[in-house]
Design a protein around this motif. Structure first.
Motif, PDB file in Angstrom:
ATOM      1  N   MET A 128      -3.961  11.937  -2.551  1.00  0.00           N
ATOM      2  CA  MET A 128      -4.465  11.309  -1.328  1.00  0.00           C
ATOM      3  C   MET A 128      -5.219  10.005  -1.584  1.00  0.00           C
ATOM      4  O   MET A 128      -5.666   9.353  -0.643  1.00  0.00           O
ATOM      5  N   THR A 129      -5.339   9.585  -2.829  1.00  0.00           N
ATOM      6  CA  THR A 129      -5.990   8.317  -3.174  1.00  0.00           C
ATOM      7  C   THR A 129      -5.184   7.173  -2.558  1.00  0.00           C
ATOM      8  O   THR A 129      -3.952   7.192  -2.576  1.00  0.00           O
ATOM      9  N   THR A 130      -5.865   6.166  -2.051  1.00  0.00           N
ATOM     10  CA  THR A 130      -5.144   5.030  -1.473  1.00  0.00           C
ATOM     11  C   THR A 130      -4.553   4.155  -2.584  1.00  0.00           C
ATOM     12  O   THR A 130      -5.037   4.162  -3.723  1.00  0.00           O
ATOM     13  N   LEU A 131      -3.526   3.408  -2.235  1.00  0.00           N
ATOM     14  CA  LEU A 131      -2.919   2.482  -3.191  1.00  0.00           C
ATOM     15  C   LEU A 131      -3.933   1.455  -3.665  1.00  0.00           C
ATOM     16  O   LEU A 131      -3.949   1.089  -4.843  1.00  0.00           O
ATOM     17  N   GLU A 132      -4.789   0.996  -2.762  1.00  0.00           N
ATOM     18  CA  GLU A 132      -5.815   0.027  -3.129  1.00  0.00           C
ATOM     19  C   GLU A 132      -6.730   0.601  -4.222  1.00  0.00           C
ATOM     20  O   GLU A 132      -6.989  -0.060  -5.234  1.00  0.00           O
ATOM     21  N   ARG A 133      -7.190   1.820  -4.036  1.00  0.00           N
ATOM     22  CA  ARG A 133      -8.067   2.452  -5.034  1.00  0.00           C
ATOM     23  C   ARG A 133      -7.327   2.663  -6.347  1.00  0.00           C
ATOM     24  O   ARG A 133      -7.882   2.434  -7.426  1.00  0.00           O
ATOM     25  N   ALA A 134      -6.073   3.102  -6.280  1.00  0.00           N
ATOM     26  CA  ALA A 134      -5.284   3.307  -7.499  1.00  0.00           C
ATOM     27  C   ALA A 134      -5.116   1.995  -8.259  1.00  0.00           C
ATOM     28  O   ALA A 134      -5.215   1.969  -9.491  1.00  0.00           O
ATOM     29  N   ALA A 135      -4.879   0.897  -7.538  1.00  0.00           N
ATOM     30  CA  ALA A 135      -4.747  -0.412  -8.184  1.00  0.00           C
ATOM     31  C   ALA A 135      -6.046  -0.816  -8.873  1.00  0.00           C
ATOM     32  O   ALA A 135      -6.028  -1.367  -9.980  1.00  0.00           O
ATOM     33  N   ARG A 136      -7.170  -0.522  -8.245  1.00  0.00           N
ATOM     34  CA  ARG A 136      -8.468  -0.815  -8.869  1.00  0.00           C
ATOM     35  C   ARG A 136      -8.674   0.017 -10.133  1.00  0.00           C
ATOM     36  O   ARG A 136      -9.186  -0.478 -11.129  1.00  0.00           O
ATOM     37  N   VAL A 137      -8.270   1.281 -10.079  1.00  0.00           N
ATOM     38  CA  VAL A 137      -8.384   2.157 -11.252  1.00  0.00           C
ATOM     39  C   VAL A 137      -7.525   1.597 -12.383  1.00  0.00           C
ATOM     40  O   VAL A 137      -7.965   1.549 -13.542  1.00  0.00           O
TER      41      VAL A 137
END
Length: 141
Positions: free
Chosen positions: A19-28
């Motif tokens: 459920m993590t957003t793509l934006e958060r995944a990109a930051r990770v």
């Protein structure tokens, strides 16, 4: 020279929940300087999300990276995996067969413990190859 995956893998693969957003995944990905993250819930491997998935499967199709969950964009089960006891020859075989450049490494029960990439394999199998030299180079960012 065939080696065990445990000797060439990058340990401690970075993971996010479905459920993590793509934006958060990109930051990770940026924070960990990686081009992929495992999509997992506890030890349940759901998929793999690459930087290319974000661009080609999401942004290019008009998905909102602020609200789109990685679970809707990542590769789907069954995810092809290796164990630390597998060989580099097996990794090459699986990468070729499934046309992938990275494979999650899981222990008994499917718990992710690392990743192995095409660059990792090139570095140990053909250290003088162009791919190995590129993979071993210091990032330019």
């Amino acid at each position: 020279m065939t080696r065990l995956i445990r000797d060439v893998m990058s340990p401690g693969a970075v993971a996010v929940e479905p459920m993590t957003t793509l934006e958060r995944a990109a930051r990770v990905m940026r924070e960990h300087d990686v081009g992929d993250v495992l999509v997992a819930y506890d030890c349940d491997l759901f998929g793999v999300l690459t930087d290319r998935d974000i661009v080609v499967r999401a942004v290019a199709d008009g998905c909102d990276p602020h609200t789109t969950a990685v679970g809707s964009v990542c590769s789907r089960p069954p995810v092809v995996t290796l164990t630390p006891e597998d060989t580099t020859d097996r990794a090459v075989e699986l990468m070729r067969e499934h046309a992938v450049r990275r494979l999650p490494v899981v222990e008994h029960g499917g718990c992710p413990v690392g990743m192995v990439s095409l660059g990792d394999l090139a570095t140990v199998e053909e250290p003088q190859s162009a791919l190995a030299q590129i993979s071993a180079a210091t990032p330019n960012h």
